[in-house]
Design a protein around this motif. Sequence first.
Motif, short mmCIF file in Angstrom:
data_model
loop_
_atom_site.label_atom_id
_atom_site.label_comp_id
_atom_site.label_asym_id
_atom_site.label_seq_id
_atom_site.Cartn_x
_atom_site.Cartn_y
_atom_site.Cartn_z
N ALA A 136 0.83 -1.21 0.00
CA ALA A 136 0.00 0.00 0.00
C ALA A 136 0.87 1.25 0.00
O ALA A 136 0.56 2.22 -0.71
CB ALA A 136 -0.93 0.00 1.21
N THR A 137 1.95 1.24 0.75
CA THR A 137 2.85 2.41 0.80
C THR A 137 3.53 2.62 -0.54
O THR A 137 3.61 3.75 -1.03
CB THR A 137 3.90 2.22 1.92
N VAL A 138 4.02 1.54 -1.14
CA VAL A 138 4.67 1.64 -2.45
C VAL A 138 3.69 2.18 -3.49
O VAL A 138 4.03 3.08 -4.27
CB VAL A 138 5.24 0.27 -2.89
N ALA A 139 2.47 1.65 -3.48
CA ALA A 139 1.46 2.12 -4.44
C ALA A 139 1.12 3.58 -4.21
O ALA A 139 1.07 4.37 -5.16
CB ALA A 139 0.20 1.25 -4.33
N ALA A 140 0.92 3.97 -2.96
CA ALA A 140 0.56 5.37 -2.66
C ALA A 140 1.69 6.32 -3.04
O ALA A 140 1.45 7.36 -3.67
CB ALA A 140 0.23 5.51 -1.17
N ASP A 141 2.92 5.96 -2.69
CA ASP A 141 4.06 6.82 -3.03
C ASP A 141 4.24 6.94 -4.54
O ASP A 141 4.54 8.02 -5.06
CB ASP A 141 5.35 6.30 -2.38
N GLY A 142 4.05 5.82 -5.23
CA GLY A 142 4.17 5.84 -6.69
C GLY A 142 3.10 6.69 -7.34
O GLY A 142 3.38 7.48 -8.26
N LEU A 143 1.88 6.56 -6.86
CA LEU A 143 0.79 7.36 -7.42
C LEU A 143 0.95 8.84 -7.09
O LEU A 143 0.59 9.70 -7.90
CB LEU A 143 -0.56 6.83 -6.94
N GLU A 144 1.51 9.14 -5.93
CA GLU A 144 1.79 10.55 -5.58
C GLU A 144 2.83 11.13 -6.55
O GLU A 144 2.70 12.28 -6.98
CB GLU A 144 2.30 10.66 -4.14
N ALA A 145 3.84 10.34 -6.89
CA ALA A 145 4.86 10.80 -7.84
C ALA A 145 4.25 11.05 -9.22
O ALA A 145 4.54 12.05 -9.88
CB ALA A 145 6.00 9.79 -7.93
#
Length: 172
Positions: A136-145
């Motif tokens: 979830a953290t990887v997905a959220a950080d990637g989508l934020e980028a």
Amino acid sequence: MLRVLALNNEANAYLEVKLGKGKRPFTHRPGSNDRSAWQTLSPRSPLARYLPEMAERTHTASCKQLAAVLVDLCHAYGYVDLDERRGMDFHRHRPQSLDSGSPRSGPWKEDKDAGWRSFDLHLATPDPDYDEQLVATVAADGLEAVAAALNAAHLLLIGSVQDLGYKVLGFS
């Protein structure tokens, strides 16, 4: 964004030469629905390396800025981590990688000499790195980028199209 840069003939020709190496030539038309026209932007993709030179060939500041946004995205930790996770999960969960996904043989085993027959159940192999919080953290950080890059690029897209000589309805 690639399609905007490819509106310039010199930039498009450069891309076709750079990506056309290999088994089949690469032909890109900005409005094409051909599958090969939809290039993947990955931190490791050749496209990421060629964008700055492609933008340089347009001779427009807005296109150069647009390419810089994409290059920055390819270096953003969140996007890099998301791309790596996507690649790992794709290869881990594709049928060829799972015992349960695409068995190499049928479930029946037999040894006529020993006089036995068995049936194997193909069960899913658990992900050894499974951590739903990490995913979830990887997905959220990637989508934020990605969101930050789109936010930075959206007005540059319009300006780039206009600077390349095209009219954009609703913008002057």
